[in-house]
Write an enzyme that holds these catalytic residues in place. Structure first.
Site, PDB file in Angstrom:
ATOM      1  N   SER A 130       0.709  -1.136  -0.061  1.00 55.57           N
ATOM      2  CA  SER A 130       0.026  -0.023   0.008  1.00 55.57           C
ATOM      3  C   SER A 130       0.937   1.462   0.072  1.00 55.57           C
ATOM      4  O   SER A 130       2.125   1.232   0.412  1.00 55.57           O
ATOM      5  CB  SER A 130      -0.918  -0.023   1.416  1.00 55.57           C
ATOM      6  OG  SER A 130      -1.548   1.178   1.593  1.00 55.57           O
ATOM      7  N   TYR A 167      -1.458  -0.845  10.474  1.00 56.33           N
ATOM      8  CA  TYR A 167      -1.580  -1.081   9.198  1.00 56.33           C
ATOM      9  C   TYR A 167      -0.224  -0.733   8.699  1.00 56.33           C
ATOM     10  O   TYR A 167       0.160  -1.437   7.645  1.00 56.33           O
ATOM     11  CB  TYR A 167      -2.752  -0.275   8.505  1.00 56.33           C
ATOM     12  CG  TYR A 167      -3.320  -0.599   7.353  1.00 56.33           C
ATOM     13  CD1 TYR A 167      -3.502  -1.793   6.703  1.00 56.33           C
ATOM     14  CD2 TYR A 167      -3.071   0.306   6.188  1.00 56.33           C
ATOM     15  CE1 TYR A 167      -3.706  -1.992   5.382  1.00 56.33           C
ATOM     16  CE2 TYR A 167      -3.171   0.076   4.936  1.00 56.33           C
ATOM     17  CZ  TYR A 167      -3.749  -1.280   4.499  1.00 56.33           C
ATOM     18  OH  TYR A 167      -4.003  -1.575   3.094  1.00 56.33           O
TER      19      TYR A 167
HETATM   20  P1  NDP Z   1     -11.244  -6.215  -0.068  1.00 60.96           P
HETATM   21  O1  NDP Z   1     -11.737  -6.112   1.433  1.00 60.96           O
HETATM   22  O2  NDP Z   1     -12.167  -5.853  -1.184  1.00 60.96           O
HETATM   23  O3  NDP Z   1     -10.726  -7.556  -0.162  1.00 60.96           O
HETATM   24  C1  NDP Z   1     -10.056  -8.212   0.832  1.00 60.96           C
HETATM   25  C2  NDP Z   1      -9.698  -9.786   0.580  1.00 60.96           C
HETATM   26  O4  NDP Z   1      -9.277 -10.496   1.445  1.00 60.96           O
HETATM   27  C3  NDP Z   1     -11.261 -10.407   0.367  1.00 60.96           C
HETATM   28  O5  NDP Z   1     -11.373 -11.064  -0.751  1.00 60.96           O
HETATM   29  C4  NDP Z   1     -11.399 -11.310   1.561  1.00 60.96           C
HETATM   30  O6  NDP Z   1     -12.028 -12.435   1.223  1.00 60.96           O
HETATM   31  C5  NDP Z   1      -9.805 -11.816   1.773  1.00 60.96           C
HETATM   32  N1  NDP Z   1      -9.410 -12.074   3.070  1.00 60.96           N
HETATM   33  C6  NDP Z   1      -9.688 -11.647   4.112  1.00 60.96           C
HETATM   34  N2  NDP Z   1      -9.478 -12.428   5.405  1.00 60.96           N
HETATM   35  C7  NDP Z   1      -9.060 -13.452   4.831  1.00 60.96           C
HETATM   36  C8  NDP Z   1      -8.468 -14.805   5.270  1.00 60.96           C
HETATM   37  N3  NDP Z   1      -8.242 -15.071   6.638  1.00 60.96           N
HETATM   38  N4  NDP Z   1      -8.063 -15.851   4.417  1.00 60.96           N
HETATM   39  C9  NDP Z   1      -8.277 -15.563   3.101  1.00 60.96           C
HETATM   40  N5  NDP Z   1      -8.833 -14.438   2.577  1.00 60.96           N
HETATM   41  C10 NDP Z   1      -9.005 -13.462   3.329  1.00 60.96           C
HETATM   42  O7  NDP Z   1     -10.187  -5.140  -0.040  1.00 60.96           O
HETATM   43  P2  NDP Z   1      -9.254  -4.882  -1.266  1.00 60.96           P
HETATM   44  O8  NDP Z   1      -9.424  -5.454  -2.627  1.00 60.96           O
HETATM   45  O9  NDP Z   1      -8.886  -3.295  -1.363  1.00 60.96           O
HETATM   46  O10 NDP Z   1      -7.773  -5.430  -0.753  1.00 60.96           O
HETATM   47  C11 NDP Z   1      -6.802  -6.059  -1.346  1.00 60.96           C
HETATM   48  C12 NDP Z   1      -5.493  -5.764  -0.668  1.00 60.96           C
HETATM   49  O11 NDP Z   1      -5.014  -4.516  -1.449  1.00 60.96           O
HETATM   50  C13 NDP Z   1      -5.190  -5.810   0.833  1.00 60.96           C
HETATM   51  O12 NDP Z   1      -3.938  -6.217   0.889  1.00 60.96           O
HETATM   52  C14 NDP Z   1      -5.262  -4.161   1.149  1.00 60.96           C
HETATM   53  O13 NDP Z   1      -4.431  -3.969   2.306  1.00 60.96           O
HETATM   54  C15 NDP Z   1      -4.506  -3.687  -0.208  1.00 60.96           C
HETATM   55  N6  NDP Z   1      -4.609  -2.027  -0.436  1.00 60.96           N
HETATM   56  C16 NDP Z   1      -6.007  -1.581  -0.685  1.00 60.96           C
HETATM   57  C17 NDP Z   1      -6.320  -0.460  -1.129  1.00 60.96           C
HETATM   58  C18 NDP Z   1      -7.518   0.123  -1.260  1.00 60.96           C
HETATM   59  O14 NDP Z   1      -7.621   1.363  -1.058  1.00 60.96           O
HETATM   60  N7  NDP Z   1      -8.600  -0.783  -1.435  1.00 60.96           N
HETATM   61  C19 NDP Z   1      -5.050   0.540  -1.067  1.00 60.96           C
HETATM   62  C20 NDP Z   1      -3.744   0.116  -0.767  1.00 60.96           C
HETATM   63  C21 NDP Z   1      -3.639  -1.336  -0.441  1.00 60.96           C
HETATM   64  P3  NDP Z   1     -12.834 -13.349   2.455  1.00 60.96           P
HETATM   65  O15 NDP Z   1     -13.395 -12.258   3.357  1.00 60.96           O
HETATM   66  O16 NDP Z   1     -13.954 -14.012   1.499  1.00 60.96           O
HETATM   67  O17 NDP Z   1     -11.957 -14.209   3.085  1.00 60.96           O
END
Ligand code: NDP
Length: 249
Positions: A145, A158
């Site tokens: 990030s 974070y």
């Molecule tokens: P989302 O919340 O849309 O996606 C997060 C994903 O992580 C979901 O598919 C969730 O699926 C999965 N997840 C959560 N817990 C678990 C677990 N225990 N095991 C397996 N999978 C898990 O967020 P984003 O798409 O935004 O996030 C993706 C990445 O991008 C993250 O690392 C975030 O920090 C990073 N990021 C995002 C930004 C933003 O502005 N959106 C900016 C910078 C970085 P499920 O709940 O089904 O398990």
């Protein structure tokens, strides 16, 4: 990416779902990894509908046994492993003073430990793929990030996890790059996803206000960047990519 296999964590929403879709479009067979299997099944059906190949792997990657099983099942069912996108993550913002420390535990368990478990389980297969296969190169892409490069108030833990992802990525890159496993880090700014849904109500309002006037990135923008990284010729390693919305300072 035809003939290759990709493994994408957090594929049930946001950046991970967009990445699964994009890598499948580029010809990879894709293992879709997350806990919500119903969401993964919808995406797999969509990919298959477009002529692609997808495997649904319902997994909680914070449990090391499940992370190992997810990788092994992918290799058993899809035959190999060329590309890993370590994307699953959670962002629970707020002051450090008086923080509910369960939120810290969740971030460390997923953003650090889960990412490490996946990397550890996948690396032997990536090293094999780099030696034998259609491309003779393999990719591990870790999603960090802007918060992995710049610490700000209300983001301490974070920041800790994402700075950790950056440091781990660079160390691992130096360890395996001569064996043609490319290790990259992608650092998005604000992207429209479900990430902020997990914030406490009062924190979410403040966080939303910061980006209220910014045209945010779409998950597809990051999927596009990831696809760029993993489709470079063997001689090209994109080590790091920082992608902000144009209006994000
Ligand atoms: P989302 O919340 O849309 O996606 C997060 C994903 O992580 C979901 O598919 C969730 O699926 C999965 N997840 C959560 N817990 C678990 C677990 N225990 N095991 C397996 N999978 C898990 O967020 P984003 O798409 O935004 O996030 C993706 C990445 O991008 C993250 O690392 C975030 O920090 C990073 N990021 C995002 C930004 C933003 O502005 N959106 C900016 C910078 C970085 P499920 O709940 O089904 O398990």
């Amino acid at each position: 990416m035809t003939g290759t296999v990709a493994f994408v964590t957090g594929a049930s929403s946001g950046i991970g779902a967009a990445t699964g879709r994009e890598l499948a479009r580029r010809g990879a067979a894709v293992a879709l990894v997350a806990r919500r299997k119903d969401r993964l099944e919808q995406l797999a059906a969509e990919i298959q509908g477009e002529g692609g190949r997808a495997l649904v792997v319902g997994t909680d990657i914070t449990d090391q046994r499940q992370a190992i099983d997810a990788v092994e099942r992918t290799v058993a069912e899809l035959g190999r492993l060329d590309t890993v996108v370590n994307n699953a993550g959670v962002m629970l913002l707020g002051p450090i003073v008086d923080a509910p420390t369960a939120e810290w535990d969740r971030m460390v368990a997923l953003n650090l430990q889960g990412l490490l478990y996946v990397a550890h389980a996948a690396l032997p297969h990536l090293l094999t793929a780099a030696d034998s296969g259609p491309r003779n190169v393999a990719d591990l892409v870790n999603i960090s990030s802007v918060a992995g490069r710049r610490a700000t108030p209300n983001s301490g833990v974070y920041n800790l996890t994402k700075f950790g992802v950056n440091a781990f990525t660079e160390s691992l890159r130096q360890e395996v790059t001569e064996r043609r496993v490319r290790v990259s880090v992608v650092e998005p700014g604000a992207v429209v996803t479900e990430l902020a849904d997990h914030l406490r109500e009062e924190i979410r309002e403040t966080a939303m206000r910061v980006f209220a006037d910014v045209e945010k990135l779409q998950a597809d923008d990051i999927a596009d960047a990831i696809a760029y990284i993993v489709t470079r010729p063997r001689r090209v390693a994109v080590n790091e990519m920082l992608i902000r919305p144009t209006e994000q300072v």
